[in-house]
Design an enzyme around this catalytic site. Sequence first.
Site, PDB file in Angstrom:
ATOM      1  N   LYS A  15     -37.654  12.331  33.000  1.00 45.30           N
ATOM      2  CA  LYS A  15     -38.364  11.038  32.988  1.00 45.30           C
ATOM      3  C   LYS A  15     -38.698  10.569  34.398  1.00 45.30           C
ATOM      4  CE  LYS A  15     -35.053   8.921  30.726  1.00 45.30           C
ATOM      5  NZ  LYS A  15     -34.116  10.072  30.682  1.00 45.30           N
ATOM      6  N   ARG A  91     -33.406   1.579  25.547  1.00 45.43           N
ATOM      7  CA  ARG A  91     -32.439   2.619  25.196  1.00 45.43           C
ATOM      8  C   ARG A  91     -31.686   2.283  23.921  1.00 45.43           C
ATOM      9  NH1 ARG A  91     -31.735   4.796  30.815  1.00 45.43           N
ATOM     10  NH2 ARG A  91     -30.328   6.554  30.726  1.00 45.43           N
ATOM     11  N   ARG A 130     -29.040  18.363  39.946  1.00 45.67           N
ATOM     12  CA  ARG A 130     -29.908  17.280  40.447  1.00 45.67           C
ATOM     13  C   ARG A 130     -29.381  16.715  41.771  1.00 45.67           C
ATOM     14  NH1 ARG A 130     -31.685  12.310  36.642  1.00 45.67           N
ATOM     15  NH2 ARG A 130     -29.459  11.865  36.460  1.00 45.67           N
ATOM     16  N   ARG A 163     -25.557  12.273  42.215  1.00 48.03           N
ATOM     17  CA  ARG A 163     -25.096  11.064  41.538  1.00 48.03           C
ATOM     18  C   ARG A 163     -23.722  11.286  40.931  1.00 48.03           C
ATOM     19  NH1 ARG A 163     -29.970   9.036  37.804  1.00 48.03           N
ATOM     20  NH2 ARG A 163     -28.182   8.612  36.457  1.00 48.03           N
ATOM     21  N   ARG A 174     -22.934  10.768  28.350  1.00 46.63           N
ATOM     22  CA  ARG A 174     -24.294  10.192  28.390  1.00 46.63           C
ATOM     23  C   ARG A 174     -25.171  10.790  27.304  1.00 46.63           C
ATOM     24  NH1 ARG A 174     -25.674  11.490  34.242  1.00 46.63           N
ATOM     25  NH2 ARG A 174     -27.771  10.740  33.772  1.00 46.63           N
TER      26      ARG A 174
HETATM   27  P1  ADP Z   1     -30.965   9.190  33.603  1.00 45.21           P
HETATM   28  O1  ADP Z   1     -32.129   9.154  34.552  1.00 45.21           O
HETATM   29  O2  ADP Z   1     -30.109  10.367  33.861  1.00 45.21           O
HETATM   30  O3  ADP Z   1     -31.366   9.077  32.164  1.00 45.21           O
HETATM   31  P2  ADP Z   1     -30.546   6.471  34.401  1.00 45.21           P
HETATM   32  O4  ADP Z   1     -30.696   6.478  35.869  1.00 45.21           O
HETATM   33  O5  ADP Z   1     -31.724   6.072  33.583  1.00 45.21           O
HETATM   34  O6  ADP Z   1     -30.059   7.924  33.949  1.00 45.21           O
HETATM   35  O7  ADP Z   1     -29.332   5.555  33.987  1.00 45.21           O
HETATM   36  C1  ADP Z   1     -28.082   5.623  34.632  1.00 45.21           C
HETATM   37  C2  ADP Z   1     -27.132   4.629  33.968  1.00 45.21           C
HETATM   38  O8  ADP Z   1     -27.621   3.283  34.140  1.00 45.21           O
HETATM   39  C3  ADP Z   1     -26.957   4.793  32.479  1.00 45.21           C
HETATM   40  O9  ADP Z   1     -25.984   5.771  32.139  1.00 45.21           O
HETATM   41  C4  ADP Z   1     -26.502   3.374  32.079  1.00 45.21           C
HETATM   42  O10 ADP Z   1     -25.158   3.146  32.434  1.00 45.21           O
HETATM   43  C5  ADP Z   1     -27.364   2.499  32.987  1.00 45.21           C
HETATM   44  N1  ADP Z   1     -28.657   2.174  32.329  1.00 45.21           N
HETATM   45  C6  ADP Z   1     -29.895   2.551  32.736  1.00 45.21           C
HETATM   46  N2  ADP Z   1     -30.836   2.085  31.910  1.00 45.21           N
HETATM   47  C7  ADP Z   1     -30.184   1.380  30.946  1.00 45.21           C
HETATM   48  C8  ADP Z   1     -30.597   0.671  29.783  1.00 45.21           C
HETATM   49  N3  ADP Z   1     -31.893   0.583  29.435  1.00 45.21           N
HETATM   50  N4  ADP Z   1     -29.637   0.059  29.036  1.00 45.21           N
HETATM   51  C9  ADP Z   1     -28.353   0.127  29.370  1.00 45.21           C
HETATM   52  N5  ADP Z   1     -27.888   0.807  30.419  1.00 45.21           N
HETATM   53  C10 ADP Z   1     -28.784   1.429  31.221  1.00 45.21           C
HETATM   54  P1  ADP Z   2     -34.266  11.928  33.870  1.00 43.66           P
HETATM   55  O1  ADP Z   2     -34.897  10.833  34.679  1.00 43.66           O
HETATM   56  O2  ADP Z   2     -34.885  12.062  32.500  1.00 43.66           O
HETATM   57  O3  ADP Z   2     -32.776  11.838  33.810  1.00 43.66           O
HETATM   58  P2  ADP Z   2     -35.022  13.678  36.104  1.00 43.66           P
HETATM   59  O4  ADP Z   2     -36.480  13.479  36.272  1.00 43.66           O
HETATM   60  O5  ADP Z   2     -34.117  13.065  37.096  1.00 43.66           O
HETATM   61  O6  ADP Z   2     -34.576  13.311  34.574  1.00 43.66           O
HETATM   62  O7  ADP Z   2     -34.769  15.264  36.068  1.00 43.66           O
HETATM   63  C1  ADP Z   2     -33.455  15.804  35.931  1.00 43.66           C
HETATM   64  C2  ADP Z   2     -33.328  17.068  36.803  1.00 43.66           C
HETATM   65  O8  ADP Z   2     -34.130  18.102  36.259  1.00 43.66           O
HETATM   66  C3  ADP Z   2     -33.801  16.867  38.242  1.00 43.66           C
HETATM   67  O9  ADP Z   2     -32.976  17.644  39.070  1.00 43.66           O
HETATM   68  C4  ADP Z   2     -35.246  17.403  38.225  1.00 43.66           C
HETATM   69  O10 ADP Z   2     -35.631  17.914  39.501  1.00 43.66           O
HETATM   70  C5  ADP Z   2     -35.160  18.514  37.182  1.00 43.66           C
HETATM   71  N1  ADP Z   2     -36.383  18.656  36.353  1.00 43.66           N
HETATM   72  C6  ADP Z   2     -37.186  17.668  35.890  1.00 43.66           C
HETATM   73  N2  ADP Z   2     -38.166  18.179  35.114  1.00 43.66           N
HETATM   74  C7  ADP Z   2     -37.973  19.521  35.075  1.00 43.66           C
HETATM   75  C8  ADP Z   2     -38.670  20.612  34.432  1.00 43.66           C
HETATM   76  N3  ADP Z   2     -39.752  20.402  33.663  1.00 43.66           N
HETATM   77  N4  ADP Z   2     -38.194  21.856  34.624  1.00 43.66           N
HETATM   78  C9  ADP Z   2     -37.091  22.069  35.392  1.00 43.66           C
HETATM   79  N5  ADP Z   2     -36.398  21.113  36.027  1.00 43.66           N
HETATM   80  C10 ADP Z   2     -36.827  19.831  35.870  1.00 43.66           C
END
Ligand code: ADP
Ligand code: ADP
Length: 220
Positions: A15, A91, A130, A163, A174
């Site tokens: 994302k 979410r 990541r 992270r 998660r």
């Molecule tokens: P990822 O990119 O791996 O999906 P995020 O950076 O979006 O993770 O979120 C990290 C953490 O921040 C989540 O595990 C949660 O604790 C909190 N968080 C983020 N967005 C939300 C949301 N919309 N509602 C509740 N908690 C959230």
């Molecule tokens: P999210 O925000 O959904 O948690 P991220 O965009 O942070 O996901 O991506 C998670 C990890 O996967 C990062 O290390 C990113 O560089 C890698 N990544 C993202 N998209 C792809 C893809 N299409 N193929 C391989 N690796 C990816």
Amino acid sequence: MANFIVLLGPPGAGKGTQAEILSKEMNLVHVSTGDIFRENLKNETELGLLAKGYMSKGELVPDDVTNAMVKDRLDRDDCRAQGALLDGYPRTPDQAAALGEMLREISGKLLCVPYIAVPAEVLVERLSGRWTCPVCSTPYHMVSKPPKVAGKCDHDGAELYQRDDDKPETVKNRIDVYMKNTAPLIEYYRQQGLLAELDGTQDIAAVSKEMLSLVRGRAQ
Ligand code: ADP
Ligand code: ADP
């Protein structure tokens, strides 16, 4: 009327990666709730201190807190004028309902909900590799998206970090939390005719290409 896009998908689906590309291409404000929480954590604000315990365990921050934070962000002039790409929000069903209300209030249009589908075993591999920029939040990956200079952000040269919540135990929780609370939104948005599923196992450029053509098609 400003356009809004919700990016749906499990943790590690891509994302943040796609939001960086799509927000530039479509001139939308990138609103990442995870980034806003981390910013608050870094600055030790009241919101950051509240969110900390939930984030470190991979739990969701309570809906009322999260909804108020997003409302505050979407109310600002940039989002009202340009529209926004929402990454990591909503979410839960309660958050999805709150977003619907916020968009009604600011006359925003939810254009579509791209859902980046990626199986759980791939997610673990992605999150464990990541590396994130502490300044601009750009995500990198040791294998699939390495920075140009090892350990440094391409945009601002800051030292990348891993992270805390990307460690395997927290990642597992998660993904469970996603399955329980967030996955029901797939059906919710499908029923509204807004969902578009993308194969998130393709490489980054292929996912972007599909997403852009989808969004441009809807924006017409
Ligand atoms: P990822 O990119 O791996 O999906 P995020 O950076 O979006 O993770 O979120 C990290 C953490 O921040 C989540 O595990 C949660 O604790 C909190 N968080 C983020 N967005 C939300 C949301 N919309 N509602 C509740 N908690 C959230
Ligand atoms: P999210 O925000 O959904 O948690 P991220 O965009 O942070 O996901 O991506 C998670 C990890 O996967 C990062 O290390 C990113 O560089 C890698 N990544 C993202 N998209 C792809 C893809 N299409 N193929 C391989 N690796 C990816």
